[in-house]
Design an enzyme around this catalytic site. Structure first.
Site, mmCIF file in Angstrom:
data_model
loop_
_atom_site.group_PDB
_atom_site.id
_atom_site.type_symbol
_atom_site.label_atom_id
_atom_site.label_comp_id
_atom_site.label_asym_id
_atom_site.label_seq_id
_atom_site.Cartn_x
_atom_site.Cartn_y
_atom_site.Cartn_z
ATOM 1 N N LYS A 1 15.431 10.760 -73.359
ATOM 2 C CA LYS A 1 15.176 9.321 -73.495
ATOM 3 C C LYS A 1 15.441 8.872 -74.931
ATOM 4 O O LYS A 1 16.004 7.788 -75.163
ATOM 5 C CB LYS A 1 13.742 9.004 -73.085
ATOM 6 C CG LYS A 1 13.441 9.247 -71.612
ATOM 7 C CD LYS A 1 14.289 8.377 -70.692
ATOM 8 C CE LYS A 1 13.804 6.967 -70.638
ATOM 9 N NZ LYS A 1 14.561 6.154 -69.638
ATOM 10 N N TYR B 1 12.455 15.917 -71.289
ATOM 11 C CA TYR B 1 12.513 14.539 -70.783
ATOM 12 C C TYR B 1 12.557 13.536 -71.930
ATOM 13 O O TYR B 1 13.450 12.684 -72.006
ATOM 14 C CB TYR B 1 11.315 14.268 -69.880
ATOM 15 C CG TYR B 1 11.011 12.799 -69.705
ATOM 16 C CD1 TYR B 1 11.949 11.933 -69.151
ATOM 17 C CD2 TYR B 1 9.777 12.258 -70.099
ATOM 18 C CE1 TYR B 1 11.682 10.582 -69.001
ATOM 19 C CE2 TYR B 1 9.498 10.922 -69.947
ATOM 20 C CZ TYR B 1 10.449 10.079 -69.403
ATOM 21 O OH TYR B 1 10.175 8.738 -69.262
ATOM 22 N N THR C 1 10.349 5.102 -73.074
ATOM 23 C CA THR C 1 8.974 5.574 -72.906
ATOM 24 C C THR C 1 8.341 5.811 -74.269
ATOM 25 O O THR C 1 9.031 6.157 -75.241
ATOM 26 C CB THR C 1 8.949 6.889 -72.104
ATOM 27 O OG1 THR C 1 7.637 7.463 -72.161
ATOM 28 C CG2 THR C 1 9.921 7.897 -72.680
ATOM 29 N N ASP C 2 7.016 5.673 -74.343
ATOM 30 C CA ASP C 2 6.340 5.969 -75.611
ATOM 31 C C ASP C 2 6.294 7.467 -75.886
ATOM 32 O O ASP C 2 5.895 7.890 -76.976
ATOM 33 C CB ASP C 2 4.939 5.360 -75.639
ATOM 34 C CG ASP C 2 3.985 5.943 -74.599
ATOM 35 O OD1 ASP C 2 4.383 6.869 -73.856
ATOM 36 O OD2 ASP C 2 2.831 5.478 -74.535
ATOM 37 N N GLU C 3 6.735 8.277 -74.932
ATOM 38 C CA GLU C 3 6.770 9.726 -75.173
ATOM 39 C C GLU C 3 7.786 10.115 -76.240
ATOM 40 O O GLU C 3 7.751 11.235 -76.756
ATOM 41 C CB GLU C 3 7.047 10.483 -73.873
ATOM 42 C CG GLU C 3 5.889 10.432 -72.890
ATOM 43 C CD GLU C 3 5.797 11.679 -72.030
ATOM 44 O OE1 GLU C 3 6.216 12.758 -72.483
ATOM 45 O OE2 GLU C 3 5.284 11.554 -70.912
#
Length: 264
Positions: free
Chosen positions: A158, A154, A130-132
């Site tokens: 990742k 989260y 994810t780009d998070e």
């Protein structure tokens, strides 16, 4: 590349089910295996259109179950892995970080070990991130070389899983590819995500509630575009690389809520 068998973990979830359906339809000569434990956000109905296809197999199980995962890799001759199985809801990650650690990090570790040690080694291991992992300031310009600065449990898990995946490339040249995508939306998405949550509230004649503090904006990528990107990477992606999957569609959450209100 000559592929015969594709394993999709989390293939009954929102993104996974769209990817599985696309693979089954586009490649009738391939075997598509879906490994999923059918968690709360999954629905078997998402795969009703392909559940009787000869080239589709569903295995219900936990990606953290090393005995099961080892068995799959040692009996199914997996050529490609799309690893999507993960806990993804940011707010829930603050409430149960250990669960996110187990599924997102330990599950990835189990899968990598089994794939690497299998008699038939996969030609591609595509880890869906994810780009998070870039952090909270997603309004800033970033690319694949930007530092990772995860800002919630989260995204921390990742990013941790990404480092695990990269370690197999660095040490063994195991053929990994990592994707980092914007927020993906579309049909069959579970209601904990912002667009289906807003739509559900509006259909119940309730107000849209916005989590966190304003201002806040997000980039959104439609599910069909995401699946097309996954398939393109399978065909042309370079092993060992990280690929951002993004869009120029950035919208403040408040504006998103207002647009959905006008549409309903």
């Amino acid at each position: 590349m000559d592929f015969n068998t594709v394993l999709v973990t989390g293939g009954s979830g929102f993104i996974g089910s769209h990817l599985v359906c696309s693979l089954v339809d586009r490649h009738p000569d391939w075997r598509i295996i879906n490994l999923d434990d059918l968690d709360y956000c999954c629905s078997p109905r998402s795969l009703e259109s392909i559940e009787d296809r000869a080239n589709y197999t569903f295995i219900r199980g936990d990606v953290c179950n090393s005995r099961l995962v080892d068995h799959i890799f040692n009996t199914e001759n997996i050529d490609v892995v799309f690893h999507l199985a993960a806990k993804t809801h940011v707010e829930s990650s603050f409430e149960s970080p250990s669960t996110f650690q187990r599924v997102n990090v330990d599950g990835t570790r189990v899968l990598l070990a089994a794939a690497h040690q299998a008699r038939h080694r996969p030609q591609r291991f595509i880890y869906v991130s994810t780009d998070e992992v870039y952090g909270a300031g997603l309004d800033e310009v970033f690319d694949e070389s930007s530092p990772v600065r995860p800002s919630n449990p989260y995204s921390v898990t990742k990013a941790s899983a990404e480092f695990l995946v990269r370690s197999y490339w660095d040490k063994y040249k195991f053929p990994i590819i990592i994707t980092r995508s914007n927020n993906i939306y579309g049909p069959r998405q579970f209601t904990e995500k912002v667009i289906p949550r807003f739509l559900t509230l509006l259909r119940m004649n309730k107000k849209c509630t916005i989590q966190g503090t304003l201002p806040k904006s997000r980039h959104f990528l439609f599910i069909e575009d995401a699946v097309s990107a996954f398939l393109l990477l399978l065909e042309k992606g370079i092993v060992g690389e990280i690929y951002n999957m993004g869009t120029s569609c950035e919208i403040p959450i408040m504006q998103l809520a207002r647009q959905l209100i006008r549409m309903t």
